[in-house]
Enzyme design. Structure first.
Site, mmCIF file in Angstrom:
data_model
loop_
_atom_site.group_PDB
_atom_site.id
_atom_site.type_symbol
_atom_site.label_atom_id
_atom_site.label_comp_id
_atom_site.label_asym_id
_atom_site.label_seq_id
_atom_site.Cartn_x
_atom_site.Cartn_y
_atom_site.Cartn_z
ATOM 1 N N ASP A 324 0.882 -1.157 0.000
ATOM 2 C CA ASP A 324 0.000 0.000 0.000
ATOM 3 C C ASP A 324 0.930 1.220 0.000
ATOM 4 O OD1 ASP A 324 -2.376 1.581 0.376
ATOM 5 O OD2 ASP A 324 -1.736 1.843 2.453
ATOM 6 N N ASP A 520 -1.116 -0.634 6.290
ATOM 7 C CA ASP A 520 -1.252 -0.126 7.662
ATOM 8 C C ASP A 520 -2.654 0.339 8.004
ATOM 9 O OD1 ASP A 520 -1.200 2.178 6.013
ATOM 10 O OD2 ASP A 520 -0.648 3.394 7.737
ATOM 11 N N ASP A 524 -7.031 -1.847 4.767
ATOM 12 C CA ASP A 524 -6.107 -2.856 4.245
ATOM 13 C C ASP A 524 -6.383 -4.242 4.812
ATOM 14 O OD1 ASP A 524 -4.671 -1.067 2.651
ATOM 15 O OD2 ASP A 524 -3.387 -0.473 4.313
#
Length: 625
Positions: A324, A520, A524
């Site tokens: 990410d 994080d 996610d």
């Protein structure tokens, strides 16, 4: 060494001294003069029981519970058989050296546990709460959210919270592996389990103890051993069938040859006993879990929690890693990086930033905050007589009676304002005043320190593909990907799109290849669960992400992923070495024993010697730097 290990060491030393005395007496012919087999039996029975009474007890207890075939049973039957054929010294030697191996194993397990059990010391015993002007110590479980607690110098932080008073340096080494303390001041978030430095802090708690960082870490550590790797499961199944097979094989070896060939019962019983000692699967049953345990311990030393040996094994097979962007490869801290006034508008850079700051005056969006921070001056919001959000486009406001629009390109097009397109990295805010384009402000999320090095390290350890998924603009995402050296980037994604992208990548994976996702945010969690290995940020990551992940980076340093890959591959290599070595030596000596070419001393080496060598090899996992 603990008390139990010291007691065992004393037993071994005393038995060894007595055994050596008996050997000397036997080889000098003194014992032969006794001319009493019964007396000789009882003389050797003394050191045998001194060293082996607990093995016999465990074997008998397990038999009474229906667990017949284990290493205690094999040792008991083998040594009983040796006594039966009057090989007294060899019976004592087998039990003595078996206990030496057991002591060594206990010490090795304790050593490898230490790096993980050190994590258990982070649990705070109390929290200081101020009542009627004095501090009282209460159980952290009894502290409610919103309570102000006092943390004295040198005390462990009992609960997560926000500093409301005081400044200090916080030692985070137990959680993150970082030796450099972090400064804590009013407004800063601090997490439980760390140690307060020289200053007194007043902290307003934000979580109850059960939801705190320290509680979650302790839960992860306690459960880390319950999730076995495929290799461990294979060894468990192997030992389950292997032990009864070799026991039956020893019985057959003791009975059939004398019946078929006639006579020689003592010799074949002795061969069967040797066969049993050799076949004991200690080296495999102990060294394989110990290797994985050492690997998990080595990872915890650098501030990385691996939730089970199955995940450590999966990391070793990882060939694709998906990141990410925000909060993982970038800091998630938005800052104004460019102020570009339109020349024809006659507005200066400072005036452009002022318009944007007042336009964003009522917004709490991170981009609005970054614009106000860049402006630095206090805002007199009475200058703004109207401010409204245009969904998905930006903001429309009246500042000093002037009509101002701030937002994306869609807003400019909707208001039919001619603008100069900006393709800079980051989020672009177009500003228009009184129907004319005034300029552009660019807000960028800064790349994390070490992110580029992390990607480079991934390539060095053999990860073939590094991918980034983000909901950010394509131009901004591609600029970050180019700077970091990523192989692929997918931009302008919704949280659900990330799962789709990961599933697409998983379809292209080979059977023995694994995909990891690093994230994080709370959005996610679905992707972390879907990937073969979910890696979460432990310091700034959301609880949902940490809960869903298989590996947790306690200080959010993505450079440590490559280190964990190295640890996992080294661990797997050592485990496989132990399996090949143990099975190879045992197979060779088993064949020699069956044909009468190996005596009880070779059998002891094939059991205890191989176990000690395999355990020593497993302990190398702890030495990873």
């Amino acid at each position: 060494m603990n008390k139990k290990q010291k007691k065992m060491l004393l037993r071994i030393i005393l038995t060894f001294i007595l055994f050596m005395v008996l050997l000397v007496l036997e080889h000098t012919g003194v014992l032969e003069k006794l001319q009493s087999p019964v007396l000789l039996f009882f003389i050797y029975l003394i050191p045998y029981l001194m060293i082996g009474y607990d093995i016999i007890y465990k074997a008998a207890r397990n038999i009474s519970h229906g667990q017949v075939f284990d290493e205690n049973f094999l040792m008991m039957i083998a040594t009983f058989g040796a006594f039966g054929v009057k090989e007294y010294s060899e019976a004592v030697a087998v039990m003595l050296f078996y206990q030496v191996g057991e002591l060594f194993q206990s010490y090795a397990v304790g050593k490898s546990r230490q790096s993980i059990s050190d994590m258990m010391n982070i649990c705070p015993e109390y929290a200081n709460v101020e009542e009627d002007g004095s501090l009282i110590q209460v159980d952290p479980d009894d502290v409610e959210v919103g309570t102000v607690i006092v943390i004295k110098p040198g005390e462990r932080i009992p609960l997560d919270g926000v500093v409301v008073e005081g400044e200090s340096m916080i030692d985070t080494a137990a959680l993150t592996g970082e030796s450099v303390p972090r400064k804590a001041k009013p407004g800063d978030e601090i997490i439980s389990g760390c140690v307060n430095g020289s200053g007194t802090l007043k902290v307003k708690t934000t979580k109850v103890f059960d939801d705190s960082t320290v509680a979650k870490i302790l839960e992860l550590v306690e459960n880390a051993n319950s999730k076995k790797a495929k290799v461990e499961n294979f060894i468990t199944r192997f030992a389950k069938y292997y032990t009864p097979v070799v026991t039956i094989g020893a019985v057959v070896l003791a009975i059939l040859p004398p019946l078929i060939l006639g006579g020689g019962w003592g010799e074949w019983i002795q061969r069967a006993c040797i066969f049993l000692v050799i076949s004991c699967p200690c080296a495999l049953v102990i060294s394989v879990p110990l290797g994985f345990f050492g690997g998990i311990g080595a990872a915890s030393k650098i501030g990385v929690l691996v939730k089970g040996s199955n995940y450590l094994e999966a990391v070793a097979e990882m060939n694709t890693i998906v990141f990410d962007k925000t909060g993982t490869l970038t800091k998630g801290e938005f800052k104004v990086t460019e102020v570009l006034p339109e020349k024809e508008s006659g507005i200066s850079g400072e005036e452009l930033l002022e318009l944007a700051a007042y336009g964003e005056g009522y917004s709490n969006h991170p981009i609005a905050n970054s614009i106000r921070e860049a402006y630095e001056k206090p805002l007199s919001m009475e200058r703004v007589t109207k401010a409204e959000e245009v969904a998905g486009h930006g903001i429309h406001a009246l500042i000093d009676g002037k009509e101002v629009y701030l937002g994306n390109a869609k807003l400019m097009m909707a208001e039919k304002i001619s603008y100069t397109e900006n393709r800079s990295m980051g989020t672009v805010v177009y500003v228009a005043c009184e129907g004319k384009f005034a300029g552009t402000i660019v807000i960028s999320d800064t790349i994390k320190e070490g992110a580029k090095e992390a990607i480079s390290d991934m390539k060095r350890v053999g990860v073939k593909k590094c991918v980034m998924l983000t909901g950010d603009r394509k131009e901004a995402a591609e600029a970050v990907a180019a700077e970091l050296g990523l192989d692929e980037v997918q931009a302008e994604l919704l949280p659900g799109d990330k799962v789709t992208q990961v599933e697409s990548l998983l379809k292209n994976q080979g059977e023995k290849e694994k995909l990891a996702f690093v994230g994080d945010g709370i959005n996610d969690a679905p992707v972390l669960t879907r990937a073969d290995i979910g890696i979460a940020m432990g310091s700034m990551g959301s609880d949902a992400a940490i809960e869903a992940a298989d590996v947790v980076l306690m200080d959010d340093d993505v450079r440590k992923i490559a280190a964990v890959v190295r640890i996992s591959r080294k661990t797997l290599k050592i485990v496989k070495e132990n399996i090949v070595f143990a099975l190879g030596i045992k197979a060779l000596v088993l064949i020699l024993g069956a044909f009468g070419l190996a005596n009880m001393w070779e059998a002891v080496f094939a059991d205890v010697g191989v176990s000690v060598i395999a355990i020593l090899n497993s302990m190398r996992t702890l030495k990873d730097k």
